[in-house]
Enzyme design. Structure first.
Site, PDB file in Angstrom:
ATOM      1  CD  GLU A 264       0.076  -2.577  -3.156  1.00 47.07           C
ATOM      2  OE1 GLU A 264      -0.983  -2.399  -2.541  1.00 47.07           O
ATOM      3  OE2 GLU A 264       0.678  -1.681  -3.750  1.00 47.07           O
ATOM      4  CG  HIS A 285      -1.304   0.841  -0.935  1.00 53.32           C
ATOM      5  ND1 HIS A 285      -1.584   0.250  -2.140  1.00 53.32           N
ATOM      6  CD2 HIS A 285      -1.890   2.067  -0.992  1.00 53.32           C
ATOM      7  CE1 HIS A 285      -2.313   1.067  -2.884  1.00 53.32           C
ATOM      8  NE2 HIS A 285      -2.503   2.178  -2.201  1.00 53.32           N
TER       9      HIS A 285
HETATM   10  O1  3PG Z   1      -6.060   5.179  -4.169  1.00 52.82           O
HETATM   11  C1  3PG Z   1      -5.787   5.659  -3.081  1.00 52.82           C
HETATM   12  O2  3PG Z   1      -6.218   6.759  -2.693  1.00 52.82           O
HETATM   13  C2  3PG Z   1      -4.856   4.896  -2.201  1.00 52.82           C
HETATM   14  O3  3PG Z   1      -4.690   3.614  -2.687  1.00 52.82           O
HETATM   15  C3  3PG Z   1      -5.338   4.819  -0.778  1.00 52.82           C
HETATM   16  O4  3PG Z   1      -6.619   4.345  -0.747  1.00 52.82           O
HETATM   17  P1  3PG Z   1      -6.993   2.979  -0.002  1.00 52.82           P
HETATM   18  O5  3PG Z   1      -6.329   2.963   1.321  1.00 52.82           O
HETATM   19  O6  3PG Z   1      -8.468   2.979   0.085  1.00 52.82           O
HETATM   20  O7  3PG Z   1      -6.484   1.937  -0.919  1.00 52.82           O
END
Ligand code: 3PG
Length: 312
Positions: A264, A285
């Site tokens: 990613e 994501h």
């Molecule tokens: O681990 C998580 O909750 C998800 O990856 C989303 O969190 P983030 O947007 O902070 O990565």
């Protein structure tokens, strides 16, 4: 006291809950490792999402670090052992993005089963493909959850309300745990292979660990029901991306939604495996991030960091 924030966060939470601290809020810092290391020289706390790798060089550049706030729940980007050894507290946003992920999973399952929503241009141009768009209902289908923690349970509750039956595989949840008997109806506990063989929709809800890396490889994808749907809003690295693409191309699976990837962001080379794969939804994501969850997650983490720095 200084707080460095290296990825995006709700600015209202910074203003409301981190006032009085010296704040360096730069969502682009994650992509400038040298600048990030320099900023950490005098930092008491660091707030990250999933892209900042809190380990090795970065921790070495932060001698005064006392707390790490994680604006999400996955902790695979943080060297927890190293933090523990140095007495650095790590605060995940447990519970604050469950709803966002559960709604993402249910939406993806319904979209992929129904298959009716991708023909706008054809319909506007006068096509009338009713037989081709005769999809499936979610009611009466079986949802299999790999991992039955907080997010999977929120997903199960919504699926039950839509008339789905439920199974889950979670070796860490004792057979007698009340979570298997929620108020909306039973959740059948199954070994992984039986769950894959018996589910119309499979959704992953496990963290990325040495144990879960490669968990859904070609052999396990082959065990899934013909026409089944696979949803991964957990972590890249759990599903074999090439094997999944192959199963979709061959028409073995009915569809898949991937919100997370081995690499990613997914650059053009890594994304090539998915080019022109049918019935595949790819998202960047974002399953856990809605306007509402960003507000909740940011407030929770800002408060946890403030508390740690002022009381801890
Ligand atoms: O681990 C998580 O909750 C998800 O990856 C989303 O969190 P983030 O947007 O902070 O990565």
């Amino acid at each position: 006291m200084k707080v460095v924030i290296s990825e995006f966060m709700d600015e209202a939470a910074i203003a409301a809950d981190l006032s009085g601290f010296e704040i360096l809020y730069d969502p682009g810092l994650v992509d400038r490792p040298e600048a990030l290391r320099a900023a950490l020289a005098g930092a008491d706390a660091l707030i990250v999402r999933n892209r900042t790798q809190v380990r090795g060089d970065l921790l070495a550049a932060a001698p005064g670090l006392r707390a790490v706030g994680r604006l999400g729940v996955g902790l695979d980007n943080i060297d927890l052992e190293a933090c523990r050894a140095r007495g650095i507290a790590v605060y995940p946003a447990t519970g604050a993005n469950d709803t966002a992920v559960a709604e993402y999973v249910i939406t993806a399952a319904m979209l992929l089963l129904r298959g009716a929503y991708g023909a706008s241009r054809a319909v506007a141009e006068g096509a009338w493909p009713r037989n081709a768009l005769m999809g499936r209902e979610v009611a009466g289908k079986r949802l299999g959850l790999v991992g039955f923690g907080a997010i999977a349970r929120e997903t199960a509750r919504r699926a039950a309300a839509l008339g789905m039956s439920l199974s889950a595989h979670d070796p860490y949840l004792a057979p007698g745990d009340a979570a298997w008997r929620p108020d909306y109806g039973p959740v059948e506990s199954l070994p992984l292979d039986a769950l894959l063989a018996g589910s119309d929709v499979v959704s992953l809800h496990v963290p990325l660990t040495p144990e879960t890396r490669g968990l859904i490889g070609a052999d396990r994808i082959a065990r899934m029901r013909p026409g089944a749907i696979l949803i991964n809003a957990a972590r890249g690295g759990i599903v074999d991306e090439a094997a999944l693409a192959q199963a979709l191309r061959a028409g073995r699976l009915g569809g898949a939604a991937l919100d997370v990837f081995e690499r990613e962001p997914l650059d053009a080379a890594a994304g090539a495996v998915f080019r022109d794969v049918p019935n595949l939804i790819l998202t960047p994501h974002i399953a856990g991030v809605t306007q509402e969850s960003n507000t909740r997650v940011s407030a929770l983490i800002a408060r946890a960091v403030r508390r740690h720095l002022t009381e801890g």
